[in-house]
Scaffold this motif. Structure first.
Motif, PDB file in Angstrom:
ATOM      1  N   UNK A  30       0.797  -1.219   0.000  1.00 58.04           N
ATOM      2  CA  UNK A  30       0.000   0.000   0.000  1.00 58.04           C
ATOM      3  C   UNK A  30       0.830   1.269   0.000  1.00 58.04           C
ATOM      4  N   UNK A  31       2.037   1.202  -0.546  1.00 59.50           N
ATOM      5  CA  UNK A  31       2.938   2.352  -0.553  1.00 59.50           C
ATOM      6  C   UNK A  31       3.056   2.953  -1.944  1.00 59.50           C
ATOM      7  N   UNK A  62       5.280   6.747 -11.282  1.00 57.16           N
ATOM      8  CA  UNK A  62       5.039   7.083  -9.882  1.00 57.16           C
ATOM      9  C   UNK A  62       3.614   6.647  -9.595  1.00 57.16           C
ATOM     10  N   UNK A  63       3.482   5.607  -8.784  1.00 58.77           N
ATOM     11  CA  UNK A  63       2.167   5.005  -8.557  1.00 58.77           C
ATOM     12  C   UNK A  63       1.737   5.253  -7.118  1.00 58.77           C
ATOM     13  N   UNK A  64       0.513   5.761  -6.969  1.00 57.88           N
ATOM     14  CA  UNK A  64      -0.060   6.054  -5.655  1.00 57.88           C
ATOM     15  C   UNK A  64      -1.290   5.186  -5.425  1.00 57.88           C
ATOM     16  N   UNK A  65      -1.413   4.557  -4.246  1.00 59.30           N
ATOM     17  CA  UNK A  65      -2.667   3.878  -3.927  1.00 59.30           C
ATOM     18  C   UNK A  65      -3.738   4.916  -3.602  1.00 59.30           C
ATOM     19  N   UNK A  66      -4.963   4.664  -4.041  1.00 56.20           N
ATOM     20  CA  UNK A  66      -6.116   5.488  -3.678  1.00 56.20           C
ATOM     21  C   UNK A  66      -6.958   4.623  -2.767  1.00 56.20           C
ATOM     22  N   UNK A  67      -7.139   5.088  -1.531  1.00 51.61           N
ATOM     23  CA  UNK A  67      -7.789   4.277  -0.500  1.00 51.61           C
ATOM     24  C   UNK A  67      -9.222   4.704  -0.226  1.00 51.61           C
ATOM     25  N   UNK A  68     -10.046   3.733   0.140  1.00 49.64           N
ATOM     26  CA  UNK A  68     -11.405   3.996   0.600  1.00 49.64           C
ATOM     27  C   UNK A  68     -11.316   4.507   2.039  1.00 49.64           C
ATOM     28  N   UNK A  69     -12.416   5.053   2.539  1.00 54.16           N
ATOM     29  CA  UNK A  69     -12.419   5.579   3.905  1.00 54.16           C
ATOM     30  C   UNK A  69     -12.139   4.482   4.929  1.00 54.16           C
ATOM     31  N   UNK A  70     -12.377   3.217   4.567  1.00 47.47           N
ATOM     32  CA  UNK A  70     -12.083   2.113   5.486  1.00 47.47           C
ATOM     33  C   UNK A  70     -10.615   1.681   5.422  1.00 47.47           C
ATOM     34  N   UNK A 112      -8.763   1.207  -3.230  1.00 43.08           N
ATOM     35  CA  UNK A 112      -9.821   1.236  -4.248  1.00 43.08           C
ATOM     36  C   UNK A 112      -9.230   1.108  -5.647  1.00 43.08           C
ATOM     37  N   UNK A 113      -8.117   1.789  -5.871  1.00 43.17           N
ATOM     38  CA  UNK A 113      -7.449   1.741  -7.163  1.00 43.17           C
ATOM     39  C   UNK A 113      -6.043   2.289  -7.014  1.00 43.17           C
ATOM     40  N   UNK A 114      -5.272   2.200  -8.095  1.00 43.45           N
ATOM     41  CA  UNK A 114      -3.935   2.769  -8.136  1.00 43.45           C
ATOM     42  C   UNK A 114      -3.908   3.839  -9.218  1.00 43.45           C
ATOM     43  N   UNK A 115      -3.292   4.980  -8.917  1.00 44.42           N
ATOM     44  CA  UNK A 115      -3.111   6.065  -9.882  1.00 44.42           C
ATOM     45  C   UNK A 115      -1.638   6.085 -10.270  1.00 44.42           C
ATOM     46  N   UNK A 116      -1.355   5.802 -11.547  1.00 39.71           N
ATOM     47  CA  UNK A 116       0.017   5.772 -12.049  1.00 39.71           C
ATOM     48  C   UNK A 116       0.257   6.985 -12.944  1.00 39.71           C
ATOM     49  N   UNK A 117       1.126   7.870 -12.479  1.00 36.92           N
ATOM     50  CA  UNK A 117       1.559   9.019 -13.257  1.00 36.92           C
ATOM     51  C   UNK A 117       2.854   8.584 -13.944  1.00 36.92           C
ATOM     52  N   UNK A 118       2.966   8.860 -15.236  1.00 36.28           N
ATOM     53  CA  UNK A 118       4.099   8.329 -15.982  1.00 36.28           C
ATOM     54  C   UNK A 118       4.778   9.403 -16.815  1.00 36.28           C
TER      55      UNK A 118
END
Length: 184
Positions: A99-100, A121-129, A133-139
């Motif tokens: 999750x990093x 550069x990939x960021x996890x996108x987390x739900x409130x729990x 939820x998904x990964x956002x990859x900026x390239x």
């Protein structure tokens, strides 16, 4: 995934909350408005054949030589080939499973088979729990530079297009994105 009904995202670092909040749709729109930064959103399942691409912007489709329609529903694994470093893929997989956020340079392959260096550069996108939820990859397409390596993960590489912006270019600390509601 319907990005128009997407969750709210707030930035959270180990130093506390940031002063911003946005939806996934706003995040996508922000990057979509920057035609020089390729963006890929994938589902959370990393096991083969995934992850599954749920959104790409036109900059990403152009970089890989494909259409947006052909990319959505496929996996970013389609860009890997014989020269892609297994060690780099393992580092990337370990970080994402933990999750990093992760930055890496990969040798990827365009739709026509041409190899290119890609800074991700990939960021996890987390739900409130707290679940991902998904990964956002900026390239960014990269070029190998001569001389001593620079600092950081991209040390021997520079962006082919300096107008391409990665979140880590201006962030001095790791930021996690949290979604306040479920994305459907």
């Amino acid at each position: 995934m319907n990005l128009l009904r997407a969750s709210s995202i707030r930035g959270l670092s180990r130093f506390g909350h940031h002063d911003f909040a946005m939806t996934v749709a706003e995040l996508v729109a922000l990057v979509a408005d920057c035609p020089h930064t390729p963006l890929v959103l994938t589902g959370p399942c990393l096991d083969a054949p995934g992850p599954t691409i749920v959104h790409v912007n036109e900059a990403f489709a152009t970089m890989v030589g494909s259409s947006v329609e052909a990319l959505v529903g496929s996996s970013p694994r389609r860009l890997q080939g014989p020269g892609t470093s297994l060690a780099s893929l393992r580092r990337l997989g370990r970080a994402l499973r933990a999750g990093q956020m992760h930055r890496e340079v990969l040798l990827n392959y365009r739709n026509n088979g041409e190899a290119y260096w890609c800074g991700v550069e990939i960021h996890p996108v987390r739900a409130s729990n707290g679940g991902i939820e998904l990964f956002a990859a900026f390239e960014a397409e990269m070029v190998r530079r001569r001389g001593r390596p620079g600092p950081g993960v991209f040390g021997r590489f520079v962006k082919r297009d300096p107008r391409c912006i990665l979140p880590g270019d201006f962030a001095h600390r790791q930021t996690h994105f949290y979604a306040d509601t479920h994305i459907s």
